[in-house]
Design an enzyme around this catalytic site. Structure first.
Site, short mmCIF file in Angstrom:
data_model
loop_
_atom_site.label_atom_id
_atom_site.label_comp_id
_atom_site.label_asym_id
_atom_site.label_seq_id
_atom_site.Cartn_x
_atom_site.Cartn_y
_atom_site.Cartn_z
N HIS A 156 -5.31 -21.15 -39.57
CA HIS A 156 -6.12 -21.23 -40.80
C HIS A 156 -7.25 -22.20 -40.54
O HIS A 156 -7.03 -23.36 -40.16
CB HIS A 156 -5.28 -21.71 -41.99
CG HIS A 156 -6.06 -21.73 -43.27
ND1 HIS A 156 -6.10 -20.66 -44.14
CD2 HIS A 156 -6.86 -22.69 -43.81
CE1 HIS A 156 -6.88 -20.96 -45.16
NE2 HIS A 156 -7.35 -22.18 -44.99
N CYS A 157 -8.47 -21.74 -40.73
CA CYS A 157 -9.66 -22.56 -40.46
C CYS A 157 -10.30 -22.98 -41.77
O CYS A 157 -10.80 -22.14 -42.52
CB CYS A 157 -10.66 -21.78 -39.61
SG CYS A 157 -12.17 -22.72 -39.27
N PRO A 158 -10.32 -24.27 -42.08
CA PRO A 158 -10.94 -24.71 -43.33
C PRO A 158 -12.45 -24.50 -43.34
O PRO A 158 -13.06 -24.37 -44.42
CB PRO A 158 -10.59 -26.21 -43.40
CG PRO A 158 -10.32 -26.60 -41.99
CD PRO A 158 -9.72 -25.40 -41.33
#
Length: 330
Positions: A156-158
């Site tokens: 998951h990439c913010p």
């Protein structure tokens, strides 16, 4: 007691009620094709806004500090077109990575009716995610931020406020590549601009005062160097994951255990949308969409020891993500 050859530790229970499919709410009707996907996460939204702000700041400095005041019009026009094109492709890739469904598994499909419809055979199991009440197909993992199970989830990439999965990995790779390119381009232009200003009068190098010009250029240089390193590393790891057909989560779970190389040119073509062409670099061209999951895709085959009971097991994934498994054996 039965043993299953796997690197995970499993706890065996004799209560098939553990699945508790009756507690799952029936899944909602599928969303219309083209429905926008957006994660309402405060941290992710803030990171996405910061990403756009930094790109627009680089645009401002490149255009109004370096190119427009320049007397070399050919130099300004060529570099302006190249930089703006790369910046546009970077932001377009960011939007596609952020607003594309990364491959979410239908939520709440672990109902009693659906499990019964699979007609499990001896030695077949289904993995249920207790967090989103979904049956997890192979290589799917639960994201605590998206609150969904994602097929081929890498991480998951913010910065894109989304998971990187099988449907949007191409856009994330393009985003990191274009950000790295505009960072490198900006650093080269800053270097030439400093050399030019040292030879000429600083007051003629920019429409801003010399102290302001120096501060803006130093900040752009720091930003470009930081993002060049960061996105280059991310781009390399993503390309490696695609070529080896192993996601970041799978690589972390495998740890030091050897893994047979299964990557192929086919996995690269599936990610970027077919045979090599300019569309590989086009954020408006999607990857090869996988076929809809069939009943057999929800089921996994395991090797079991002699038993004639219907068992229920829990699998511990990294010590916290537990899935329920229903096994039917002869």
């Amino acid at each position: 007691m039965m043993l299953i050859p796997t690197h995970h530790f499993r706890d065996i229970e004799r209560k098939p009620e553990y699945l508790q499919p009756e507690k799952c709410i029936p899944p909602p009707h599928p969303s219309p094709v083209g429905t926008m996907w957006f994660i309402r996460d405060g941290c992710g939204i803030a990171c996405a806004i910061v990403t756009w702000f930094l790109v627009l700041y680089a645009e401002f400095v490149v255009l109004f500090v370096m190119l427009i005041p320049s007397r070399d019009y050919v130099y300004s026009i060529i570099n302006g077109i190249v930089f703006n094109l790369l910046a546009f492709l970077a932001l377009a890739s960011h939007c596609r990575a952020m607003l594309t469904d990364p491959g979410a598994v239908p939520k709440g499909n672990a109902t009693k009716e659906f499990i019964e419809s699979l007609q499990l055979k001896p030695g077949q199991v289904v993995y249920k995610c207790p967090k989103c009440c979904s049956i997890k197909p192979d290589r799917a993992h639960h994201c605590s931020v998206c609150k969904r199970c994602i097929r081929k989830m890498d991480h998951h990439c913010p910065w894109v406020n989304n998971c990187v999965g099988e449907n949007n990995q191409k856009y994330f790779v393009l985003f990191t590549m274009y950000i790295a390119l505009i960072s490198l381009h900006a650093l080269i232009m800053v270097g030439f601009h400093f050399l030019h200003c040292f030879e000429e009068d600083w007051t003629k190098c920019s429409s801003f005062s010399p102290p302001t010009t120096v501060i803006l250029l130093i900040l752009l240089c720091f930003e470009g160097l930081l993002f060049l390193i960061f996105t280059s590393v991310m781009f390399g790891t993503q390309v490696h994951s695609i070529c080896t057909d192993e996601t970041g989560i799978e690589r972390l779970k495998r740890k030091n255990q050897p893994r047979e190389h299964t990557g192929s040119w086919e996995s690269v073509k599936e990610t970027f949308g077919g045979d090599f062409s300019p569309n590989w670099f086009n954020p408006f061209s999607g990857p090869c969409h996988p076929e809809p999951l069939r009943d057999g895709d929800w089921v996994r085959q395991v090797t079991l020891s002699d038993t004639d009971n219907t068992e229920t097991m829990t699998e511990s994934e990294e010590g916290k993500d537990k899935d329920s498994v229903e096994v039917i054996d002869e």
